[in-house]
Enzyme design. Structure first.
Site, PDB file in Angstrom:
ATOM      1  N   ARG A  89       0.812  -1.209   0.000  1.00  0.00           N
ATOM      2  CA  ARG A  89       0.000   0.000   0.000  1.00  0.00           C
ATOM      3  C   ARG A  89       0.850   1.266   0.000  1.00  0.00           C
ATOM      4  O   ARG A  89       0.296   2.364  -0.007  1.00  0.00           O
ATOM      5  CB  ARG A  89      -0.870   0.019   1.250  1.00  0.00           C
ATOM      6  CG  ARG A  89      -2.347  -0.297   1.005  1.00  0.00           C
ATOM      7  CD  ARG A  89      -3.019  -0.309   2.353  1.00  0.00           C
ATOM      8  NE  ARG A  89      -4.422  -0.118   2.353  1.00  0.00           N
ATOM      9  CZ  ARG A  89      -5.309  -1.123   2.489  1.00  0.00           C
ATOM     10  NH1 ARG A  89      -4.911  -2.358   2.529  1.00  0.00           N
ATOM     11  NH2 ARG A  89      -6.581  -0.842   2.575  1.00  0.00           N
ATOM     12  N   ARG A 161     -18.566  -2.494   9.028  1.00  0.00           N
ATOM     13  CA  ARG A 161     -17.190  -2.400   9.524  1.00  0.00           C
ATOM     14  C   ARG A 161     -16.981  -1.041  10.194  1.00  0.00           C
ATOM     15  O   ARG A 161     -17.480  -0.026   9.719  1.00  0.00           O
ATOM     16  CB  ARG A 161     -16.203  -2.531   8.352  1.00  0.00           C
ATOM     17  CG  ARG A 161     -15.755  -3.956   8.102  1.00  0.00           C
ATOM     18  CD  ARG A 161     -14.942  -4.100   6.848  1.00  0.00           C
ATOM     19  NE  ARG A 161     -13.819  -3.164   6.720  1.00  0.00           N
ATOM     20  CZ  ARG A 161     -12.896  -3.258   5.769  1.00  0.00           C
ATOM     21  NH1 ARG A 161     -12.949  -4.239   4.880  1.00  0.00           N
ATOM     22  NH2 ARG A 161     -11.916  -2.377   5.692  1.00  0.00           N
TER      23      ARG A 161
HETATM   24  P1  AMP Z   1      -8.527  -3.409   3.953  1.00  0.00           P
HETATM   25  O1  AMP Z   1      -9.373  -4.507   4.474  1.00  0.00           O
HETATM   26  O2  AMP Z   1      -7.536  -3.883   2.921  1.00  0.00           O
HETATM   27  O3  AMP Z   1      -9.329  -2.221   3.486  1.00  0.00           O
HETATM   28  O4  AMP Z   1      -7.618  -2.891   5.182  1.00  0.00           O
HETATM   29  C1  AMP Z   1      -8.222  -2.329   6.335  1.00  0.00           C
HETATM   30  C2  AMP Z   1      -7.213  -1.500   7.107  1.00  0.00           C
HETATM   31  O5  AMP Z   1      -6.105  -2.330   7.519  1.00  0.00           O
HETATM   32  C3  AMP Z   1      -6.562  -0.361   6.335  1.00  0.00           C
HETATM   33  O6  AMP Z   1      -7.374   0.811   6.312  1.00  0.00           O
HETATM   34  C4  AMP Z   1      -5.268  -0.170   7.129  1.00  0.00           C
HETATM   35  O7  AMP Z   1      -5.505   0.510   8.342  1.00  0.00           O
HETATM   36  C5  AMP Z   1      -4.882  -1.603   7.472  1.00  0.00           C
HETATM   37  N1  AMP Z   1      -4.025  -2.196   6.410  1.00  0.00           N
HETATM   38  C6  AMP Z   1      -4.320  -3.271   5.636  1.00  0.00           C
HETATM   39  N2  AMP Z   1      -3.323  -3.541   4.771  1.00  0.00           N
HETATM   40  C7  AMP Z   1      -2.373  -2.592   4.989  1.00  0.00           C
HETATM   41  C8  AMP Z   1      -1.116  -2.290   4.401  1.00  0.00           C
HETATM   42  N3  AMP Z   1      -0.625  -3.013   3.378  1.00  0.00           N
HETATM   43  N4  AMP Z   1      -0.416  -1.230   4.891  1.00  0.00           N
HETATM   44  C9  AMP Z   1      -0.878  -0.497   5.921  1.00  0.00           C
HETATM   45  N5  AMP Z   1      -2.080  -0.698   6.510  1.00  0.00           N
HETATM   46  C10 AMP Z   1      -2.820  -1.737   6.054  1.00  0.00           C
END
Ligand code: AMP
Length: 215
Positions: A89, A161
Site C-alpha cells: 500500500r 465495519r
Molecule cells: P482493507 O481490508 O484492505 O481495506 O484494510 C483495512 C485496514 O487495515 C486499512 O485501512 C489499514 O488501516 C490496514 N491495512 C491493511 N493492509 C495494509 C497495508 N498493506 N499497509 C498499511 N495498513 C494496512
C-alpha cells in the site's frame, strides 16, 4: 501465479479476489483480513493495528511488511504463488516486496489495478455490510441480503465495519490517493500493470481480469 490486486478501498478487491482464488486456485492474502482476525482474537498485533485502522490510517510499514512476508514464506505460496489484496500500500512496502521476491527467486506476473471513481467508492463503502460469521459482503442498496441484517449464505448477522463510516471512509480514500496511488506508476514502469474498470459490473470486471491474467 503471483498477482497483486491494487485499487482504492471500495473498488471491489475482496469480491474479485474470491473469484480469482476460485478460478486460479491461488492463496488469497489480505493484510486487512489478517489484522481483523488478530483484533478478533485479541492478539498483540491486533492491539497495535486497531487504533490505526479505526482512524482509517495505514498500519506502520515495518509491521505490515513483516506479517505479509511471513505469510508469503508458507508452503502454499511457495507451491501455488499468491494473490495479494491490500498489500503493498506504499512505495516502501512495494520495494520491500520486490526485495523479498528477488531474494526468493520469484517474480510478479501481474498487478491488477481496479479503477473506480471517488463518488462510487463512497457509496459502496458506506453501504457495505459484512457477515460476522462467514465474511460474505453485501450492500444495502446494490447487493441487499434477502432478509435485512441476515447473511443469505450462512444465516449469520450482518454488521458495518468500524472503518466504513463516512468520515473514516473518506480518510481511507485520501490516504489511498496520497500513499497508494503512486504504486500505479511504480508497476506501470515495471511493465506488469493491467488497468481494469472496477465499475463495469461484477461479471464484466471479472472477465477483464481473466483476460489480463490469461485463462
Ligand atoms: P482493507 O481490508 O484492505 O481495506 O484494510 C483495512 C485496514 O487495515 C486499512 O485501512 C489499514 O488501516 C490496514 N491495512 C491493511 N493492509 C495494509 C497495508 N498493506 N499497509 C498499511 N495498513 C494496512
Amino acid at each position: 501465479m503471483r498477482t497483486i490486486l491494487l485499487g482504492p478501498p471500495g473498488a471491489g478487491k475482496g469480491t474479485q479476489a474470491d473469484r480469482i482464488v476460485e478460478k486460479y486456485n491461488v492463496p488469497h492474502i489480505s493484510t486487512g483480513d489478517i489484522f481483523r482476525e488478530n483484533i478478533k482474537n485479541g492478539t498483540e498485533l491486533g492491539k497495535k493495528a486497531q487504533e490505526y485502522m479505526n482512524r482509517g490510517e495505514l498500519v506502520p510499514d515495518d509491521l505490515v511488511v513483516e506479517i505479509a512476508t511471513d505469510r508469503l514464506l508458507k508452503d502454499d505460496c511457495k507451491e501455488r504463488g499468491f494473490l495479494l489484496d491490500g498489500f503493498p500500500r506504499t512505495v516502501y512496502q512495494a520495494q520491500k516486496l520486490d526485495e523479498f521476491l528477488a531474494a526468493n527467486g520469484q517474480k510478479l506476473d501481474k498487478v491488477i489495478d481496479l479503477e473506480v471513481s471517488e463518488d462510487v467508492l463512497m457509496i459502496r463503502l458506506t453501504g457495505r455490510r459484512v457477515c460476522k460469521a462467514c465474511g460474505a459482503s453485501y450492500h444495502v442498496v446494490n447487493i441487499p441480503p434477502k432478509q435485512e441484517g441476515i447473511c443469505d449464505k450462512c444465516g449469520g448477522e450482518l454488521f458495518q465495519r468500524a472503518d466504513d463510516n463516512e468520515e473514516t471512509a473518506k480518510n481511507r480514500i485520501d490516504v489511498y490517493n496520497k500513499e497508494t496511488a503512486p504504486l500505479v506508476d511504480y508497476y506501470e514502469k515495471a511493465g506488469c500493470l493491467a488497468r481494469i474498470d472496477g465499475a463495469a459490473g461484477l461479471e464484466e470486471t471479472f472477465s477483464e481480469i481473466t483476460a489480463a491474467l490469461g485463462e
